[in-house]
Scaffold this active site. Structure first.
Site, PDB file in Angstrom:
ATOM      1  N   ASP A  37       0.089   6.424  -4.382  1.00 25.44           N
ATOM      2  CA  ASP A  37       1.405   6.377  -3.719  1.00 25.44           C
ATOM      3  C   ASP A  37       2.556   6.737  -4.658  1.00 25.44           C
ATOM      4  O   ASP A  37       3.414   7.553  -4.325  1.00 25.44           O
ATOM      5  CB  ASP A  37       1.642   5.047  -2.970  1.00 25.44           C
ATOM      6  CG  ASP A  37       1.590   3.791  -3.807  1.00 25.44           C
ATOM      7  OD1 ASP A  37       1.247   3.871  -5.018  1.00 25.44           O
ATOM      8  OD2 ASP A  37       1.890   2.698  -3.267  1.00 25.44           O
ATOM      9  N   GLY A 123      -2.677 -13.410  -4.091  1.00 22.14           N
ATOM     10  CA  GLY A 123      -3.414 -13.045  -5.302  1.00 22.14           C
ATOM     11  C   GLY A 123      -4.709 -12.318  -5.003  1.00 22.14           C
ATOM     12  O   GLY A 123      -5.590 -12.218  -5.849  1.00 22.14           O
ATOM     13  N   ALA A 124      -4.847 -11.793  -3.788  1.00 20.79           N
ATOM     14  CA  ALA A 124      -6.087 -11.125  -3.394  1.00 20.79           C
ATOM     15  C   ALA A 124      -5.903  -9.615  -3.350  1.00 20.79           C
ATOM     16  O   ALA A 124      -6.817  -8.884  -2.989  1.00 20.79           O
ATOM     17  CB  ALA A 124      -6.534 -11.635  -2.029  1.00 20.79           C
ATOM     18  N   GLY A 125      -4.707  -9.136  -3.695  1.00 21.84           N
ATOM     19  CA  GLY A 125      -4.445  -7.700  -3.589  1.00 21.84           C
ATOM     20  C   GLY A 125      -4.293  -7.278  -2.138  1.00 21.84           C
ATOM     21  O   GLY A 125      -4.547  -6.128  -1.785  1.00 21.84           O
ATOM     22  N   LEU A 126      -3.879  -8.202  -1.269  1.00 20.53           N
ATOM     23  CA  LEU A 126      -3.713  -7.870   0.152  1.00 20.53           C
ATOM     24  C   LEU A 126      -2.224  -7.859   0.526  1.00 20.53           C
ATOM     25  O   LEU A 126      -1.868  -7.977   1.699  1.00 20.53           O
ATOM     26  CB  LEU A 126      -4.507  -8.838   1.032  1.00 20.53           C
ATOM     27  CG  LEU A 126      -6.022  -8.853   0.757  1.00 20.53           C
ATOM     28  CD1 LEU A 126      -6.716  -9.924   1.590  1.00 20.53           C
ATOM     29  CD2 LEU A 126      -6.646  -7.485   1.031  1.00 20.53           C
ATOM     30  N   SER A 128       0.569  -9.855  -0.107  1.00 21.83           N
ATOM     31  CA  SER A 128       1.352 -10.968   0.419  1.00 21.83           C
ATOM     32  C   SER A 128       2.826 -10.803   0.046  1.00 21.83           C
ATOM     33  O   SER A 128       3.711 -11.178   0.820  1.00 21.83           O
ATOM     34  CB  SER A 128       0.812 -12.305  -0.095  1.00 21.83           C
ATOM     35  OG  SER A 128       0.801 -12.308  -1.502  1.00 21.83           O
ATOM     36  N   ASP A 173       2.460  -0.456   0.357  1.00 25.22           N
ATOM     37  CA  ASP A 173       2.312  -1.799   0.927  1.00 25.22           C
ATOM     38  C   ASP A 173       3.435  -2.125   1.901  1.00 25.22           C
ATOM     39  O   ASP A 173       3.219  -2.665   2.984  1.00 25.22           O
ATOM     40  CB  ASP A 173       2.287  -2.858  -0.190  1.00 25.22           C
ATOM     41  CG  ASP A 173       1.232  -2.568  -1.233  1.00 25.22           C
ATOM     42  OD1 ASP A 173       0.357  -1.713  -0.964  1.00 25.22           O
ATOM     43  OD2 ASP A 173       1.289  -3.179  -2.311  1.00 25.22           O
ATOM     44  N   TYR A 222      -0.361  -2.424 -14.606  1.00 21.23           N
ATOM     45  CA  TYR A 222       0.022  -1.554 -13.491  1.00 21.23           C
ATOM     46  C   TYR A 222       1.093  -0.558 -13.951  1.00 21.23           C
ATOM     47  O   TYR A 222       0.975   0.649 -13.746  1.00 21.23           O
ATOM     48  CB  TYR A 222       0.546  -2.420 -12.337  1.00 21.23           C
ATOM     49  CG  TYR A 222       0.865  -1.623 -11.096  1.00 21.23           C
ATOM     50  CD1 TYR A 222      -0.076  -1.489 -10.079  1.00 21.23           C
ATOM     51  CD2 TYR A 222       2.097  -0.991 -10.941  1.00 21.23           C
ATOM     52  CE1 TYR A 222       0.200  -0.744  -8.948  1.00 21.23           C
ATOM     53  CE2 TYR A 222       2.377  -0.242  -9.819  1.00 21.23           C
ATOM     54  CZ  TYR A 222       1.434  -0.128  -8.818  1.00 21.23           C
ATOM     55  OH  TYR A 222       1.716   0.614  -7.701  1.00 21.23           O
TER      56      TYR A 222
HETATM   57  C1  GLA Z   1      -0.308  -2.139  -5.390  1.00 19.08           C
HETATM   58  C2  GLA Z   1       1.039  -1.439  -5.241  1.00 19.08           C
HETATM   59  C3  GLA Z   1       0.939  -0.207  -4.350  1.00 19.08           C
HETATM   60  C4  GLA Z   1      -0.203   0.700  -4.785  1.00 19.08           C
HETATM   61  C5  GLA Z   1      -1.480  -0.103  -5.001  1.00 19.08           C
HETATM   62  C6  GLA Z   1      -2.597   0.714  -5.594  1.00 19.08           C
HETATM   63  O1  GLA Z   1      -0.717  -2.671  -4.165  1.00 19.08           O
HETATM   64  O2  GLA Z   1       1.989  -2.330  -4.710  1.00 19.08           O
HETATM   65  O3  GLA Z   1       2.160   0.478  -4.351  1.00 19.08           O
HETATM   66  O4  GLA Z   1       0.150   1.441  -5.922  1.00 19.08           O
HETATM   67  O5  GLA Z   1      -1.276  -1.210  -5.857  1.00 19.08           O
HETATM   68  O6  GLA Z   1      -2.982   1.710  -4.718  1.00 19.08           O
END
Ligand code: GLA
Length: 384
Positions: A37, A123-126, A128, A173, A222
């Site tokens: 992204d 904290g799950a990468g979903l 929040s 996101d 990141y």
């Molecule tokens: C996080 C960031 C997004 C994207 C993803 C990886 O969720 O908030 O912008 O970069 O990582 O695809």
């Protein structure tokens, strides 16, 4: 999560007045297109049915008072009539961040009493935090009659992360949280922000397995990955990696550091996979989806280096039990978090039992399995 009636009662007991409306926004799972992204590339996420719910009423004195059921001992309060700066509560800072970017853009804001509840796993990468940003921005938009479209709300959410929370994330996101649609994934072109709804076939289940691996140093790693990508793009002479091909990259391999080369190879190849996966999803072609998602995971593990043994292990466990009948990879920002499986509904139980049998034994952690449907994006509901 509390039901609406109890939430309304809770709001009244805190603020001695009725809430005027509810703004709610979902978390997301990304089917494919990771770390593309912020390179102006393509992503294919869908919104979840897990949501963050914000009950609110306008205040005329400019104060923003916030209670969250997830953090009952912390209470946040600041004024939109003064310069908005960071406070001591981390979740509260997301609300300040939204006020900050809206004010910076010249909008005049109204104060609010707010109550927040959420069932988006943290904290799950979903996403929040994106759900919180989008829901809160939706509330400011509503009370201040700012006239913001969902896409603008998403961009303010991203700015809040970039310029207040120090996370240099992309737009995925927040945009899926603002614009998601039931039963559909969203193909996003992160350069133009054009989106296309892609129906998820009825007989395809989206299963998320949260590793519950404690995510650490996520923001610094990141931001470092993003820098590597930008430096690779500069050496390639393109604005972003979206405009580069694998051949161009190979031609200048010796001018790049090994990390710059690997990060760029991930991004360029991942963009191609998103386009192919979109048509595979439209054809309900699980074989092609499996190949693409598995290549995506391999690339995230070896080139982008954002997986951990726990998520690699979960991918192995699920891919092994699903065999040719499922597509599996890590999803989201990496360094722990969750994996996503696309499979037929009759295979969902197999995934659950394979995870139960093997994951804790190997990693000394318990995983959580969520069987999901693609949900709606941002919604505002007036209360009578
Ligand atoms: C996080 C960031 C997004 C994207 C993803 C990886 O969720 O908030 O912008 O970069 O990582 O695809």
């Amino acid at each position: 999560m509390m039901n609406l009636e109890s939430l309304t009662e809770k709001f009244e007991s805190i603020y001695s007045a009725k809430p005027q409306a509810i703004s709610s926004a979902p978390g997301r799972v990304n089917i494919i297109g990771e770390f593309t992204d912020y390179n102006d590339g393509f992503v294919l996420p869908c919104a979840l049915e897990f949501r963050t719910v914000v009950l609110f009423r306008t205040r005329e004195d400019g104060l923003v008072n916030v209670h969250s059921l997830d953090y009952p001992s912390e209470k946040e309060s600041f004024s939109v009539n003064e310069q908005v700066s960071s406070g001591s509560s981390q979740w509260g800072n997301y609300i300040r961040a939204i006020a900050f970017v809206l004010k910076r853009a010249g909008y005049s804001l109204k104060g609010m009493d707010i109550l927040i509840d959420s069932n988006v796993p943290q904290g799950a990468g979903l996403s929040s935090s994106a759900a919180l940003e989008v829901a809160v921005c939706g509330a400011f938009n509503h009370v201040g009659k700012l006239g913001l479209a969902p896409q603008e709300i998403a961009v303010f959410g991203q700015q809040a992360e970039n310029d207040f929370m120090d996370c240099q994330c992309g737009i995925m996101d927040q945009l899926i949280s603002a614009k998601g649609d039931q039963g559909k994934a969203l193909l996003i072109d992160c350069q133009s922000l054009e989106t296309e709804d892609i129906s998820i076939p009825e007989d395809l289940s989206v299963v998320i397995v949260n590793s519950n691996y404690p995510r650490k140093l996520v923001d610094s790693e990141y931001n470092q990955r993003r820098q590597d990508c930008e430096q690779a793009a500069a050496k390639l002479g393109v604005k972003t990696l979206r405009d580069a091909t694998i051949e161009q990259l190979q031609n200048i391999e010796t001018d790049l550091t090994l990390n710059q080369f690997k990060r760029a190879r991930h991004v360029i190849s991942e963009n191609n996979r998103v386009i192919k996966a979109t048509s595979a999803l439209q054809r309900n072609d699980i074989d092609t989806l499996r190949e693409l998602m598995s290549a995506s995971h391999y690339s995230l593990k070896h080139d982008f280096e954002v997986t951990v043994p726990a998520t690699d292990g979960l991918v192995d466990i699920c891919q092994t039990v699903l065999g040719n009948n499922g597509a599996v990879r890590m999803t989201g920002g990496g360094f722990g978090g969750a994996i996503v499986c696309l499979c037929r509904s009759e295979d969902v139980l197999k995934v659950q039992s394979a995870v139960d049998e093997n994951y804790e034994k190997q990693f000394n952690l318990k995983a959580s399995v969520y069987v999901c449907k693609a949900g709606d994006g941002l919604k505002i509901t007036e209360l009578k």
